[in-house]
Design a protein around this motif. Structure first.
Motif, PDB file in Angstrom:
ATOM      1  N   PHE A 170       0.837  -1.210   0.000  1.00  0.00           N
ATOM      2  CA  PHE A 170       0.000   0.000   0.000  1.00  0.00           C
ATOM      3  C   PHE A 170       0.869   1.255   0.000  1.00  0.00           C
ATOM      4  N   GLU A 171       1.909   1.255   0.842  1.00  0.00           N
ATOM      5  CA  GLU A 171       2.748   2.462   0.985  1.00  0.00           C
ATOM      6  C   GLU A 171       3.430   2.805  -0.348  1.00  0.00           C
ATOM      7  N   GLU A 172       3.905   1.767  -1.050  1.00  0.00           N
ATOM      8  CA  GLU A 172       4.554   2.025  -2.348  1.00  0.00           C
ATOM      9  C   GLU A 172       3.551   2.599  -3.354  1.00  0.00           C
ATOM     10  N   PHE A 173       2.345   2.032  -3.345  1.00  0.00           N
ATOM     11  CA  PHE A 173       1.291   2.485  -4.271  1.00  0.00           C
ATOM     12  C   PHE A 173       0.929   3.944  -3.967  1.00  0.00           C
ATOM     13  N   ARG A 174       0.701   4.239  -2.691  1.00  0.00           N
ATOM     14  CA  ARG A 174       0.337   5.612  -2.273  1.00  0.00           C
ATOM     15  C   ARG A 174       1.435   6.599  -2.663  1.00  0.00           C
ATOM     16  N   ASP A 175       2.704   6.226  -2.408  1.00  0.00           N
ATOM     17  CA  ASP A 175       3.801   7.154  -2.669  1.00  0.00           C
ATOM     18  C   ASP A 175       4.007   7.381  -4.170  1.00  0.00           C
ATOM     19  N   GLU A 176       3.813   6.324  -4.958  1.00  0.00           N
ATOM     20  CA  GLU A 176       3.955   6.476  -6.418  1.00  0.00           C
ATOM     21  C   GLU A 176       2.872   7.428  -6.950  1.00  0.00           C
ATOM     22  N   LEU A 177       1.664   7.268  -6.426  1.00  0.00           N
ATOM     23  CA  LEU A 177       0.583   8.168  -6.829  1.00  0.00           C
ATOM     24  C   LEU A 177       0.939   9.609  -6.448  1.00  0.00           C
ATOM     25  N   ASP A 183      -3.351  12.369  -5.046  1.00  0.00           N
ATOM     26  CA  ASP A 183      -3.429  12.115  -3.601  1.00  0.00           C
ATOM     27  C   ASP A 183      -4.632  11.236  -3.292  1.00  0.00           C
ATOM     28  N   ILE A 184      -4.410  10.226  -2.489  1.00  0.00           N
ATOM     29  CA  ILE A 184      -5.534   9.356  -2.101  1.00  0.00           C
ATOM     30  C   ILE A 184      -6.461  10.149  -1.180  1.00  0.00           C
ATOM     31  N   ILE A 185      -7.741  10.218  -1.554  1.00  0.00           N
ATOM     32  CA  ILE A 185      -8.700  11.001  -0.753  1.00  0.00           C
ATOM     33  C   ILE A 185      -9.646  10.085   0.012  1.00  0.00           C
ATOM     34  N   LYS A 192      -3.299  -6.763   4.656  1.00  0.00           N
ATOM     35  CA  LYS A 192      -2.236  -6.585   3.644  1.00  0.00           C
ATOM     36  C   LYS A 192      -2.679  -7.205   2.321  1.00  0.00           C
ATOM     37  N   ILE A 193      -3.992  -7.457   2.189  1.00  0.00           N
ATOM     38  CA  ILE A 193      -4.491  -8.213   1.049  1.00  0.00           C
ATOM     39  C   ILE A 193      -4.897  -7.320  -0.131  1.00  0.00           C
ATOM     40  N   CYS A 194      -5.758  -6.347   0.118  1.00  0.00           N
ATOM     41  CA  CYS A 194      -6.178  -5.506  -1.005  1.00  0.00           C
ATOM     42  C   CYS A 194      -6.647  -4.121  -0.556  1.00  0.00           C
ATOM     43  N   ILE A 195      -6.703  -3.224  -1.538  1.00  0.00           N
ATOM     44  CA  ILE A 195      -7.140  -1.855  -1.281  1.00  0.00           C
ATOM     45  C   ILE A 195      -8.220  -1.452  -2.288  1.00  0.00           C
ATOM     46  N   PHE A 196      -9.154  -0.648  -1.821  1.00  0.00           N
ATOM     47  CA  PHE A 196     -10.167  -0.017  -2.668  1.00  0.00           C
ATOM     48  C   PHE A 196     -10.046   1.474  -2.377  1.00  0.00           C
ATOM     49  N   GLY A 197     -10.050   2.299  -3.398  1.00  0.00           N
ATOM     50  CA  GLY A 197      -9.945   3.710  -3.056  1.00  0.00           C
ATOM     51  C   GLY A 197     -10.048   4.642  -4.238  1.00  0.00           C
ATOM     52  N   VAL A 198      -9.857   5.928  -3.908  1.00  0.00           N
ATOM     53  CA  VAL A 198      -9.932   6.997  -4.902  1.00  0.00           C
ATOM     54  C   VAL A 198      -8.796   7.985  -4.658  1.00  0.00           C
ATOM     55  N   GLY A 199      -8.134   8.358  -5.750  1.00  0.00           N
ATOM     56  CA  GLY A 199      -7.132   9.412  -5.675  1.00  0.00           C
ATOM     57  C   GLY A 199      -7.587  10.592  -6.510  1.00  0.00           C
TER      58      GLY A 199
END
Ligand SMILES: C[S@@+](CC[C@H](N)C(=O)[O-])C[C@H]1O[C@@H](n2cnc3c(N)ncnc32)[C@H](O)[C@@H]1O
Length: 202
Positions: A170-177, A183-185, A192-199
């Protein structure tokens, strides 16, 4: 990376379509901040259910839905209902090298696609590039804790093979974005399995 036969079966399945339409779609819709998303891009559209959901649930006039696999695009075109014909365009395209112009879309969608990329960072750069300022990126992605068990040669690789280049925390994904001005809002993080979200693009 194209799916193998087992993964294609899992993806092109009414159970997957049901979950996407009645669970993922509504959950992501609630996480977005805009009233309408007139022009959208979907990467890795598979058989095309996501594109229908975008039109039905996100107040969208037009969706360009892309996939690297010509067989999936043919399947999506065959299944396209008449009422969506003016609104959805399916085409073969690599999400690591999109041919769309900069700052074109109100939203970009990835329903479980980025972890299939040989270079996921390249894909994030492309998504950020084609998003308008203030546009939103909707994602649903498994993390390394899950995709890691499907590495080439592992016991689970008979079910699916996920490229090393598509594995991230997650941290790598967030930082790359973030590095690409997105920015993830809003986020739902399932261990540690999966993420759902909006940037949202700055
Ligand atoms: C797990 S499937 C998800 C399909 C669909 N979004 C869904 O939720 O049912 C991943 C999709 O990504 C596509 N894909 C893999 N690599 C790709 C790439 N580089 N560019 C575009 N699509 C890609 C595959 O062909 C496949 O259809």
């Amino acid at each position: 990376m194209k799916l193998n036969l087992v993964e294609k079966f899992i993806t092109n399945n009414p159970i997957r379509a049901f979950g996407q339409r009645y669970i993922e779609g509504p959950m992501l819709r609630k996480m977005g901040s805009l009233k309408k998303y007139p022009l959208c891009l979907e990467i890795g559209c598979g058989r095309g259910i996501g594109a229908e959901i975008i039109v039905e649930q996100f107040g969208t006039d037009r969706v360009i839905a892309t996939d690297i696999d010509p067989e999936q695009i043919e399947r999506a075109k065959r299944g396209l209902k008449t009422e969506f014909k003016d609104r959805i365009e399916f085409k073969v395209s690599d999400a690591m090298a999109l041919d769309e112009s900069d700052e074109t879309f109100d939203a970009v969608f990835s329903f479980g696609v980025i972890h299939h990329m040989e270079d996921w960072g390249k894909t994030i750069k492309e998504i950020a590039r084609v998003l308008k300022h203030g546009g939103e990126f909707f994602f649903e992605e498994p993390l390394r804790g899950f995709t890691g068990i499907f590495t080439k040669g592992s016991l689970f690789s008979v079910i699916a093979t996920h490229p090393e280049g598509g594995m991230f925390s997650f941290e790598e994904f967030r930082d790359e974005l973030k590095d690409n001005k997105v920015d993830i809002i809003n986020l739902k993080h399932f261990r540690k399995i999966c993420i759902f979200g909006v940037g949202r693009k700055r």
